[in-house]
Design an enzyme around this catalytic site. Structure first.
Site, PDB file in Angstrom:
ATOM      1  N   GLY A  27       6.734   8.960  20.617  1.00 38.39           N
ATOM      2  CA  GLY A  27       7.683   9.332  21.875  1.00 38.39           C
ATOM      3  C   GLY A  27       8.470  10.454  21.668  1.00 38.39           C
ATOM      4  O   GLY A  27       9.704  10.674  22.256  1.00 38.39           O
TER       5      GLY A  27
ATOM      6  N   ILE B 274       5.728  17.070  10.907  1.00 39.75           N
ATOM      7  CA  ILE B 274       5.087  17.504   9.690  1.00 39.75           C
ATOM      8  C   ILE B 274       5.200  18.771   9.496  1.00 39.75           C
ATOM      9  O   ILE B 274       5.621  19.241   8.197  1.00 39.75           O
ATOM     10  CB  ILE B 274       3.471  17.112   9.884  1.00 39.75           C
ATOM     11  CG1 ILE B 274       3.146  15.792  10.008  1.00 39.75           C
ATOM     12  CG2 ILE B 274       2.547  17.998   8.509  1.00 39.75           C
ATOM     13  CD1 ILE B 274       1.868  15.493  10.115  1.00 39.75           C
TER      14      ILE B 274
ATOM     15  N   GLU C  91      12.714   4.182  21.720  1.00 42.95           N
ATOM     16  CA  GLU C  91      11.394   3.199  21.696  1.00 42.95           C
ATOM     17  C   GLU C  91      11.472   2.293  20.516  1.00 42.95           C
ATOM     18  O   GLU C  91      10.941   1.073  20.738  1.00 42.95           O
ATOM     19  CB  GLU C  91      10.342   4.106  21.807  1.00 42.95           C
ATOM     20  CG  GLU C  91       9.762   4.837  20.426  1.00 42.95           C
ATOM     21  CD  GLU C  91      10.623   6.039  20.202  1.00 42.95           C
ATOM     22  OE1 GLU C  91      11.726   6.216  20.303  1.00 42.95           O
ATOM     23  OE2 GLU C  91       9.778   7.155  20.106  1.00 42.95           O
TER      24      GLU C  91
ATOM     25  N   GLY D 291      13.445   7.159  15.105  1.00 40.35           N
ATOM     26  CA  GLY D 291      12.298   6.375  14.707  1.00 40.35           C
ATOM     27  C   GLY D 291      12.709   5.562  13.468  1.00 40.35           C
ATOM     28  O   GLY D 291      13.673   5.241  13.286  1.00 40.35           O
ATOM     29  N   ILE D 292      11.586   5.284  12.771  1.00 39.73           N
ATOM     30  CA  ILE D 292      11.373   4.402  11.489  1.00 39.73           C
ATOM     31  C   ILE D 292      11.455   5.675  10.471  1.00 39.73           C
ATOM     32  O   ILE D 292      10.671   6.562  10.595  1.00 39.73           O
ATOM     33  CB  ILE D 292      10.649   3.222  11.499  1.00 39.73           C
ATOM     34  CG1 ILE D 292      10.992   2.481  10.221  1.00 39.73           C
ATOM     35  CG2 ILE D 292       9.107   3.633  11.444  1.00 39.73           C
ATOM     36  CD1 ILE D 292      10.187   1.143  10.201  1.00 39.73           C
ATOM     37  N   GLY D 293      11.932   5.396   9.322  1.00 39.65           N
ATOM     38  CA  GLY D 293      11.707   6.303   8.115  1.00 39.65           C
ATOM     39  C   GLY D 293      13.036   6.752   7.545  1.00 39.65           C
ATOM     40  O   GLY D 293      14.202   6.329   7.991  1.00 39.65           O
TER      41      GLY D 293
ATOM     42  N   ILE E 234      14.447   9.705   7.232  1.00 34.82           N
ATOM     43  CA  ILE E 234      15.471  10.547   7.765  1.00 34.82           C
ATOM     44  C   ILE E 234      16.523   9.576   8.787  1.00 34.82           C
ATOM     45  O   ILE E 234      17.635   9.846   8.748  1.00 34.82           O
ATOM     46  CB  ILE E 234      14.925  11.977   8.371  1.00 34.82           C
ATOM     47  CG1 ILE E 234      14.678  12.559   7.171  1.00 34.82           C
ATOM     48  CG2 ILE E 234      15.808  12.443   9.365  1.00 34.82           C
ATOM     49  CD1 ILE E 234      13.563  13.986   7.565  1.00 34.82           C
TER      50      ILE E 234
END
Length: 476
Positions: free
Chosen positions: A375, A352, A277, A254-256, A258
């Site tokens: 996802g 989280i 995704e 994903g985005i971020g 990490i």
């Protein structure tokens, strides 16, 4: 600006009632002939102002809005003013993650609009927390079924597209995901046409003749640059890249920070593929360096597969008019039966908190909803089921919060939701190491997780584990 909008809405209100009714009738007549969005029909969209375009929205309607970098903010802002000045009420605005201010979620509009999120972004969290908005717990790949099964029935869909080509085709650009499903099941379509929207290929094509109203704008897309990667995140990225990502692997992330850290640590890898995704800025450099070639993929060989994206201008320039990128519907990209066919499918997702049995909370902080299922489970399960037996499902996170609290906990916070079950989890990674949980009993997996917790929290975790099990956790 509000006064100007009020005057314009007043001037065109009468016109809108007639025009929107005629457009709806024409639209429905054509759609009895064909529903395929790529098939041209014999009509031209009405090019109007944003205020005129959203005049088709009435009290009680369900409005579906495209999301991520494709959020049609000009239309959404005009919709907010339209609802305010015409004293509309009980309009549901449904969407995935959106960018922008989401003005319709402000407290003063609570009787006019109610947000219904399929995946929450930061711009609607306050509304949901205060009871002025809703969220739907749902796997990303199943969101299109909300439209196909008529659970969500849009009266109006607001989209953001590239300008039409010489054949009249526009592109949904950066955000395909569930939009196609929404469009196919919407009574009316209003398009925001923007030369800054990249033209992408795959399931993103829509012919302009399907628009009831179109608004021409010239605005930059929302951008998310690569932030500074902390030492902790860099270490997590290195651990994943050096130990869990093999040459020829297909990546989902994903985005971020990490995911950015992982991408930054992959510059010595070869023949990587992308089936995700979404993807972000770091992929561009890996393509330029020859690390991402997609040459080992059995499906969409030589192509990056995504469904939505958000990043910086370099990313938008990279995907624009680039047949190397295929933007496909989310019910295909995230379908586990498709994911599991990718070679060495390596899914990298964050969360989280994780409890000592391996339960993963990713969508909430205690009772407070924060995001959504997204996802994560789609890809964690798809990688685990990899047909080549080489899939790598990864949950990655720093060992502590910004406040120094352990993210590996004896029990999830009261009210916290389990997104990924303890049986789904294979690898958990923090800056302190990699815990391999698959096939481990509860005593063994507690041991594994304690070893990658922050050292100052390990004693308390061991005590909690011993009290729960009646025996100390151990590797054997």
């Amino acid at each position: 600006m509000s006064k100007q909008l009020a005057r314009r809405v007043g001037h065109v209100n009468k016109f809108l009632k007639v025009a929107s009714a005629n457009a709806a009738a024409t639209h429905n007549n054509y759609f009895t002939y064909v529903k395929e969005l790529s098939h041209p029909i014999e009509r031209e969209p009405k090019i109007v102002s944003a205020e005129e375009a959203v005049g088709c929205i009435k009290s009680g309607d369900t409005v579906f809005a495209q999301g991520a970098a494709g959020t049609p903010n000009v239309l959404l802002n005009a919709m907010t003013m339209h609802g305010k000045f015409n004293k509309l009420e009980k309009i549901t605005v449904c969407h995935m993650h959106t960018e922008g201010p989401a003005e319709y979620c402000k407290p003063e509009y609570k009787d006019i609009f109610r947000s219904n999120s399929f995946f929450m972004g930061g711009n609607v969290r306050k509304a949901v927390a205060e009871g002025r908005g809703d969220n739907v717990p749902i796997f990303l790949h199943e969101i299109p079924q909300l439209f196909y099964k008529k659970i969500v029935k849009p009266d109006v869909t607001l989209i953001h597209v590239s300008p039409p080509d010489r054949h009249g085709y526009c592109s949904l650009g950066t955000s395909v995901d569930c939009v196609r499903a929404g469009l196919l099941n919407s009574k009316m379509i209003v398009a925001q046409i923007n030369p800054h929207m990249p033209r992408t290929f795959g399931d993103s094509i829509i012919h302009k003749s399907h628009f009831d109203f179109a608004v021409e704008v010239n605005e930059k897309l929302p951008q998310h640059g690569t932030g500074e990667i902390s030492a902790v995140e860099k270490k997590i990225g290195q651990l994943i890249a050096e130990n869990l990502v093999k040459d020829g692997a297909t990546l989902q992330m994903g985005i971020g920070s990490i995911p950015d850290a992982v991408l930054a640590a992959l510059h010595n890898h070869k023949d990587l593929g992308i089936h995700s995704e979404m993807f972000a800025n770091g992929v561009v450099e890996l393509v330029k360096k020859g690390c991402v070639t997609n040459s080992k993929k059995k499906m969409h060989r030589g192509r990056i597969v995504g469904s939505f994206l958000i990043g910086d201008q370099a990313l938008y320039d990279f995907v624009n008019d680039n047949p190397f990128i295929e933007m496909l519907a989310i019910d295909y990209v995230n379908n586990t039966s498709v994911v599991k066919q990718q070679p060495r499918m390596t899914a990298i997702n964050s969360c989280i908190e994780v409890d000592l049995t391996g339960q993963v909370c990713s969508d909430s902080i205690g009772t407070r909803f924060y995001s959504g299922f997204g996802g994560q489970v789609d890809f964690i399960r798809g990688a685990a089921e990899g047909l080549d037996g080489l899939g790598v499902p990864i949950i990655a996170m720093p060992s502590t919060t910004n406040k120094g609290e352990s993210k590996i906990v004896p029990m999830l916070k009261p009210g916290a939701g389990v997104v990924t079950s303890r049986a789904h989890v294979h690898y958990v990674v923090t800056e302190h190491g990699i815990a391999s949980l698959f096939g481990k009993n509860v005593r063994q997996r507690m041991y594994e997780l304690i070893q990658i917790a922050d050292p100052k929290h390990r004693e308390a975790l061991e005590k909690a584990a011993c009290e729960r099990l009646g025996v100390m956790p151990s590797p054997n």
